[in-house]
Every structure is written in C-alpha cells, then in structure tokens.
Design a protein around this motif. Structure first.
Motif, PDB file in Angstrom:
ATOM      1  N   VAL A   1     -18.807 -32.780  57.995  1.00  0.00           N
ATOM      2  CA  VAL A   1     -18.408 -32.047  56.790  1.00  0.00           C
ATOM      3  C   VAL A   1     -18.821 -30.573  56.899  1.00  0.00           C
ATOM      4  O   VAL A   1     -18.033 -29.679  56.577  1.00  0.00           O
ATOM      5  CB  VAL A   1     -18.999 -32.702  55.519  1.00  0.00           C
ATOM      6  CG1 VAL A   1     -18.778 -31.838  54.290  1.00  0.00           C
ATOM      7  CG2 VAL A   1     -18.400 -34.081  55.313  1.00  0.00           C
ATOM      8  N   ALA A   2     -20.034 -30.313  57.355  1.00  0.00           N
ATOM      9  CA  ALA A   2     -20.512 -28.933  57.455  1.00  0.00           C
ATOM     10  C   ALA A   2     -19.690 -28.134  58.462  1.00  0.00           C
ATOM     11  O   ALA A   2     -19.282 -27.001  58.181  1.00  0.00           O
ATOM     12  CB  ALA A   2     -21.995 -28.915  57.837  1.00  0.00           C
ATOM     13  N   ARG A   3     -19.431 -28.708  59.615  1.00  0.00           N
ATOM     14  CA  ARG A   3     -18.635 -27.993  60.628  1.00  0.00           C
ATOM     15  C   ARG A   3     -17.214 -27.770  60.138  1.00  0.00           C
ATOM     16  O   ARG A   3     -16.645 -26.694  60.328  1.00  0.00           O
ATOM     17  CB  ARG A   3     -18.632 -28.759  61.940  1.00  0.00           C
ATOM     18  CG  ARG A   3     -20.019 -28.712  62.608  1.00  0.00           C
ATOM     19  CD  ARG A   3     -19.995 -29.188  64.010  1.00  0.00           C
ATOM     20  NE  ARG A   3     -19.221 -28.240  64.805  1.00  0.00           N
ATOM     21  CZ  ARG A   3     -18.545 -28.571  65.894  1.00  0.00           C
ATOM     22  NH1 ARG A   3     -18.551 -29.803  66.321  1.00  0.00           N
ATOM     23  NH2 ARG A   3     -17.874 -27.674  66.562  1.00  0.00           N
ATOM     24  N   ARG A   4     -16.648 -28.786  59.513  1.00  0.00           N
ATOM     25  CA  ARG A   4     -15.283 -28.682  58.997  1.00  0.00           C
ATOM     26  C   ARG A   4     -15.207 -27.614  57.898  1.00  0.00           C
ATOM     27  O   ARG A   4     -14.277 -26.808  57.869  1.00  0.00           O
ATOM     28  CB  ARG A   4     -14.842 -30.040  58.469  1.00  0.00           C
ATOM     29  CG  ARG A   4     -13.476 -30.077  57.893  1.00  0.00           C
ATOM     30  CD  ARG A   4     -13.154 -31.488  57.447  1.00  0.00           C
ATOM     31  NE  ARG A   4     -11.909 -31.499  56.715  1.00  0.00           N
ATOM     32  CZ  ARG A   4     -11.376 -32.561  56.186  1.00  0.00           C
ATOM     33  NH1 ARG A   4     -11.968 -33.724  56.291  1.00  0.00           N
ATOM     34  NH2 ARG A   4     -10.250 -32.485  55.534  1.00  0.00           N
ATOM     35  N   SER A   5     -16.179 -27.623  57.006  1.00  0.00           N
ATOM     36  CA  SER A   5     -16.143 -26.673  55.890  1.00  0.00           C
ATOM     37  C   SER A   5     -16.374 -25.241  56.362  1.00  0.00           C
ATOM     38  O   SER A   5     -15.854 -24.306  55.758  1.00  0.00           O
ATOM     39  CB  SER A   5     -17.174 -27.046  54.837  1.00  0.00           C
ATOM     40  OG  SER A   5     -18.487 -26.820  55.301  1.00  0.00           O
ATOM     41  N   SER A   6     -17.125 -25.074  57.426  1.00  0.00           N
ATOM     42  CA  SER A   6     -17.398 -23.722  57.923  1.00  0.00           C
ATOM     43  C   SER A   6     -16.126 -23.025  58.390  1.00  0.00           C
ATOM     44  O   SER A   6     -16.048 -21.796  58.386  1.00  0.00           O
ATOM     45  CB  SER A   6     -18.407 -23.772  59.069  1.00  0.00           C
ATOM     46  OG  SER A   6     -19.668 -24.182  58.576  1.00  0.00           O
ATOM     47  N   ARG A   7     -15.133 -23.809  58.752  1.00  0.00           N
ATOM     48  CA  ARG A   7     -13.860 -23.224  59.165  1.00  0.00           C
ATOM     49  C   ARG A   7     -13.125 -22.599  57.993  1.00  0.00           C
ATOM     50  O   ARG A   7     -12.222 -21.786  58.181  1.00  0.00           O
ATOM     51  CB  ARG A   7     -12.965 -24.296  59.799  1.00  0.00           C
ATOM     52  CG  ARG A   7     -13.520 -24.836  61.072  1.00  0.00           C
ATOM     53  CD  ARG A   7     -12.711 -25.962  61.661  1.00  0.00           C
ATOM     54  NE  ARG A   7     -11.331 -26.018  61.214  1.00  0.00           N
ATOM     55  CZ  ARG A   7     -10.596 -27.114  61.200  1.00  0.00           C
ATOM     56  NH1 ARG A   7     -11.104 -28.259  61.594  1.00  0.00           N
ATOM     57  NH2 ARG A   7      -9.346 -27.084  60.795  1.00  0.00           N
ATOM     58  N   TYR A   8     -13.497 -22.964  56.768  1.00  0.00           N
ATOM     59  CA  TYR A   8     -12.781 -22.504  55.582  1.00  0.00           C
ATOM     60  C   TYR A   8     -13.604 -21.592  54.705  1.00  0.00           C
ATOM     61  O   TYR A   8     -13.231 -21.321  53.584  1.00  0.00           O
ATOM     62  CB  TYR A   8     -12.322 -23.730  54.763  1.00  0.00           C
ATOM     63  CG  TYR A   8     -11.346 -24.580  55.512  1.00  0.00           C
ATOM     64  CD1 TYR A   8     -10.013 -24.239  55.596  1.00  0.00           C
ATOM     65  CD2 TYR A   8     -11.782 -25.726  56.174  1.00  0.00           C
ATOM     66  CE1 TYR A   8      -9.119 -25.020  56.309  1.00  0.00           C
ATOM     67  CE2 TYR A   8     -10.894 -26.506  56.882  1.00  0.00           C
ATOM     68  CZ  TYR A   8      -9.564 -26.140  56.942  1.00  0.00           C
ATOM     69  OH  TYR A   8      -8.695 -26.910  57.645  1.00  0.00           O
ATOM     70  N   ARG A   9     -14.724 -21.113  55.195  1.00  0.00           N
ATOM     71  CA  ARG A   9     -15.570 -20.277  54.341  1.00  0.00           C
ATOM     72  C   ARG A   9     -14.855 -18.972  54.005  1.00  0.00           C
ATOM     73  O   ARG A   9     -14.276 -18.334  54.878  1.00  0.00           O
ATOM     74  CB  ARG A   9     -16.917 -20.019  54.987  1.00  0.00           C
ATOM     75  CG  ARG A   9     -16.859 -19.115  56.191  1.00  0.00           C
ATOM     76  CD  ARG A   9     -18.257 -18.854  56.725  1.00  0.00           C
ATOM     77  NE  ARG A   9     -18.169 -18.039  57.896  1.00  0.00           N
ATOM     78  CZ  ARG A   9     -18.142 -18.484  59.128  1.00  0.00           C
ATOM     79  NH1 ARG A   9     -18.219 -19.773  59.347  1.00  0.00           N
ATOM     80  NH2 ARG A   9     -18.056 -17.663  60.148  1.00  0.00           N
ATOM     81  N   GLY A  10     -14.889 -18.652  52.767  1.00  0.00           N
ATOM     82  CA  GLY A  10     -14.354 -17.380  52.313  1.00  0.00           C
ATOM     83  C   GLY A  10     -12.845 -17.296  52.233  1.00  0.00           C
ATOM     84  O   GLY A  10     -12.314 -16.403  51.629  1.00  0.00           O
ATOM     85  N   GLY A  11     -12.138 -18.178  52.827  1.00  0.00           N
ATOM     86  CA  GLY A  11     -10.684 -18.050  52.777  1.00  0.00           C
ATOM     87  C   GLY A  11     -10.009 -19.005  53.704  1.00  0.00           C
ATOM     88  O   GLY A  11     -10.272 -20.193  53.691  1.00  0.00           O
TER      89      GLY A  11
END
Length: 132
Positions: free
Chosen positions: A118-128
């Motif tokens: 989840v953390a790695r996946r979400s980091s791809r979408y940070r900020g936009g």
C-alpha cells in the motif's frame, strides 16, 4: 492517468496525508515487531510495551480509508486500507485465543507485506498523478 495540475489542492493534501500515514504504519509495524523480538529474545517484561504500542497505530488504517476516498486515490486503495485494519483487528484474536496463537506472527508477516504494498503503491500518487 490524472494530471497533477487538474487535481485540487485539497485532493493533493489528502493524497499526501495518505502517503504519510501509509509509511508511518509501515514504520510502526517494524517497531512493533522489534519490540516483540526484544520480549522473546531479551526481556520478557517488554511484552507490556508490545501490547501497549499497538494502541498508538491501530487506527491509522481507518484514517487511510478516509484519506483514500477524499484524495480520490486509485480504485482499491481504500479497500486495501480496510484489509490492513482487519488484519490488525485479527491480531487481537490470535493474541488472546491460545488455539490461534500460532497465527499471530503469520498475520504480522501478512500485515507488513500488505502495508509495504500500500505504501509503495500510494507513493506513486502523491500530490497528483503518477510519480515515476
């Protein structure tokens, strides 16, 4: 995918909060595992710390669910966050039912793997949009 410029500041803020919480959860699970290791291999009195520390982070996945939807994270992100909460909840059963005790470290392993996904996946979408 969604362009960063098209997302409101509010959505980008929620996404950033989600990323922060997801990596915070990973760190907390690592610390929790370390505390358990200290209790097993060094000082059994550390079990009280192991039992208490979970109360600091057990509700992080619930916040992640809210931020996933508010931040318009990709489909399934909220459900993965719910799965993290369910795994933490299951840990209480395995810790307190002698017949299920052997599942406690197995669920902990599943918890760390899923939290990292989840953390790695979400980091791809940070900020936009997608971050390379």
């Amino acid at each position: 995918m969604v362009n960063e410029g098209k997302l409101s500041k509010r959505v980008r803020l929620f996404r950033g909060a989600f990323v922060f919480l997801s990596w915070t959860l990973v760190a907390c699970i690592v610390v929790q595992t370390y505390i358990a290791g200290m209790a097993v291999f060094q000082e059994p009195s550390r079990w009280s710390m192991h039992v208490s520390f979970v109360h600091i982070f057990e509700f992080i996945p619930l916040l992640m669910i809210a931020f996933a939807f508010a931040g318009r994270m990709p489909k399934g992100t909220g459900w993965l966050s719910f799965a993290l909460f369910a795994l933490i909840y299951c840990q209480y059963f395995t810790a307190n039912l002698p017949a299920a005790g052997a599942l406690h470290p197995v669920l902990a392993l599943a918890l760390i793997v899923l939290s990292l996904i989840v953390a790695r996946r979400s980091s791809r979408y940070r900020g936009g949009g997608i971050v390379p």
